[in-house]
Design an enzyme around this catalytic site. Structure first.
Site, short mmCIF file in Angstrom:
data_model
loop_
_atom_site.label_atom_id
_atom_site.label_comp_id
_atom_site.label_asym_id
_atom_site.label_seq_id
_atom_site.Cartn_x
_atom_site.Cartn_y
_atom_site.Cartn_z
N ASN A 165 0.75 -1.18 0.16
CA ASN A 165 -0.08 0.02 0.07
C ASN A 165 0.96 1.21 0.03
OD1 ASN A 165 -1.89 1.90 0.55
ND2 ASN A 165 -2.24 1.32 2.40
N TRP A 166 0.96 1.96 -1.07
CA TRP A 166 1.90 2.86 -1.29
C TRP A 166 1.51 4.13 -0.67
CZ3 TRP A 166 3.64 2.99 -7.26
CH2 TRP A 166 4.44 1.85 -7.34
N LYS A 167 -0.01 4.36 -0.50
CA LYS A 167 -0.36 5.44 0.12
C LYS A 167 -0.37 6.72 -0.49
CE LYS A 167 -0.20 3.26 4.68
NZ LYS A 167 -0.27 3.61 6.12
N HIS A 184 -9.41 1.00 4.34
CA HIS A 184 -8.34 1.26 4.98
C HIS A 184 -8.88 2.28 6.17
CE1 HIS A 184 -4.38 2.55 6.24
NE2 HIS A 184 -3.99 1.67 5.57
N GLU A 198 -7.19 4.60 7.26
CA GLU A 198 -6.83 6.24 7.00
C GLU A 198 -8.17 6.79 6.45
OE1 GLU A 198 -2.91 5.54 5.09
OE2 GLU A 198 -2.38 5.00 7.26
N GLU A 257 -5.68 -4.83 10.14
CA GLU A 257 -4.77 -3.74 10.41
C GLU A 257 -5.00 -3.30 11.59
OE1 GLU A 257 -2.65 -2.53 6.57
OE2 GLU A 257 -4.49 -1.31 6.68
N GLY A 261 2.06 2.36 10.48
CA GLY A 261 3.20 3.29 10.46
C GLY A 261 3.74 3.80 11.94
N SER A 320 3.07 -1.97 10.07
CA SER A 320 4.63 -2.35 10.52
C SER A 320 5.05 -3.47 10.03
CB SER A 320 4.79 -1.80 11.79
OG SER A 320 4.60 -0.71 12.01
N GLY A 349 2.77 -1.16 4.29
CA GLY A 349 2.81 0.25 3.83
C GLY A 349 4.33 0.90 3.50
N GLY A 350 4.93 1.14 4.51
CA GLY A 350 6.18 1.83 4.44
C GLY A 350 7.20 0.69 3.89
P1 PGA Z 1 2.77 0.31 7.61
O1 PGA Z 1 1.33 0.45 6.85
O2 PGA Z 1 3.14 -1.07 7.03
O3 PGA Z 1 3.50 1.66 7.21
O4 PGA Z 1 2.41 0.36 8.96
C1 PGA Z 1 0.43 -0.77 6.63
C2 PGA Z 1 -0.92 -0.06 6.11
O5 PGA Z 1 -1.40 1.05 6.33
O6 PGA Z 1 -1.54 -0.51 5.16
#
Ligand code: PGA
Length: 250
Positions: free
Chosen positions: A10-12, A95, A97, A167, A173, A213, A234-235
């Site tokens: 997930n590149w966001k 998600h 967010e 999640e 994050g 994470s 994500g990251g």
């Molecule tokens: P993260 O994000 O791996 O940076 O914690 C995961 C996500 O929000 O899908």
């Protein structure tokens, strides 16, 4: 049918076009087991490029969001027919967010899930609790209500098209990962709910990903758990080497 192991990125709201191209090329050329499904959640403006950069590789490109309506007066939104039109067949829905920053409710997410399935686009449906709910010990019931209100109206033929991502918001994050035991406990809970509503065969066929994470250093411990079928990352998905390590951690 036994479910698939999946490494989903997930590149966001990250990357520019050159960086996106280099990342996708690194993944297309990289090695990961053929039976592992790789999905890349790409910002809207790079989706069409990503579809062409991944052509023939087996890597799937996902949108990070969609609007449930077919078309109309929804300034700034993107419809499922538009996504299909450029070759996108997977979409991340719900998600945390989107839920927290953009106020998306379980009821609205239900509409998105229904619209995606109606267009033959596979939802990666996200659920997960905030820290306060976890601390209060209400996380199992919280996730259960997210599932009940957004996806448990589906029939078996449709629910089995979904990928579910658990999640926990407190792990996204933050560098704080759920322990493999915490992840497995929730994944097993989700699987049990699926099983009691849809039966063993259907529940066994649905991939449940963990997100929050996930990194090369913790992926194999997480993925070793029987109900953790991969990660929504994500990251660590923004770097080809680290994402490939995760895709090789099954
Ligand atoms: P993260 O994000 O791996 O940076 O914690 C995961 C996500 O929000 O899908």
């Amino acid at each position: 049918m036994r479910r698939k192991n999946i490494a989903a990125g997930n590149w966001k709201m990250n990357m520019d076009r050159a960086g996106a191209k280099a990342l996708v090329e690194g993944l297309v050329q990289g090695d990961f087991p053929g039976e592992v499904g790789m999905i890349l959640g790409v910002p809207y403006v790079y989706l069409a490029d990503a579809v062409s950069w991944t052509a023939g590789s087996g890597i799937r490109v996902a949108a990070q969001n969609c609007h449930p309506a077919e078309s109309g007066a929804y300034t700034g939104e993107i419809s499922l027919p538009m996504l299909k039109d450029i070759g996108v067949e997977t979409v991340i829905i719900g998600h945390s967010e989107r839920r927290e920053i953009f106020g998306e409710s379980n009821a609205f997410l239900k509409e998105k899930v229904d619209a995606a399935l109606a267009h033959g686009v596979q939802p990666v449906f996200c659920c997960g609790e905030p820290l306060g709910i976890r601390k209060a010990g209400d996380h199992a019931a919280f996730v259960e209500s997210q599932l009940k209100e957004s996806i448990f109206h589906l029939d078996t033929a449709h629910i089995t098209k979904l990928i579910i991502a658990y999640e926990p918001i407190w792990a996204i994050g933050t560098g704080e990962t759920a322990t493999p035991e915490q992840a497995e406990e929730m994944h097993a809970h989700i699987r049990t709910l699926l099983q009691s509503k849809y039966g063993q065969e259907a529940s066994d066929s649905i991939s449940i990903l963990y997100g929050g994470s996930v990194k090369p250093g913790n992926a194999s411990d997480l993925f070793a758990r029987p109900n953790v079928d991969g990660g929504l990352v994500g990251g660590a998905s923004l770097d080809a080497e680290s994402f490939l390590k995760i895709a090789n951690a099954f």
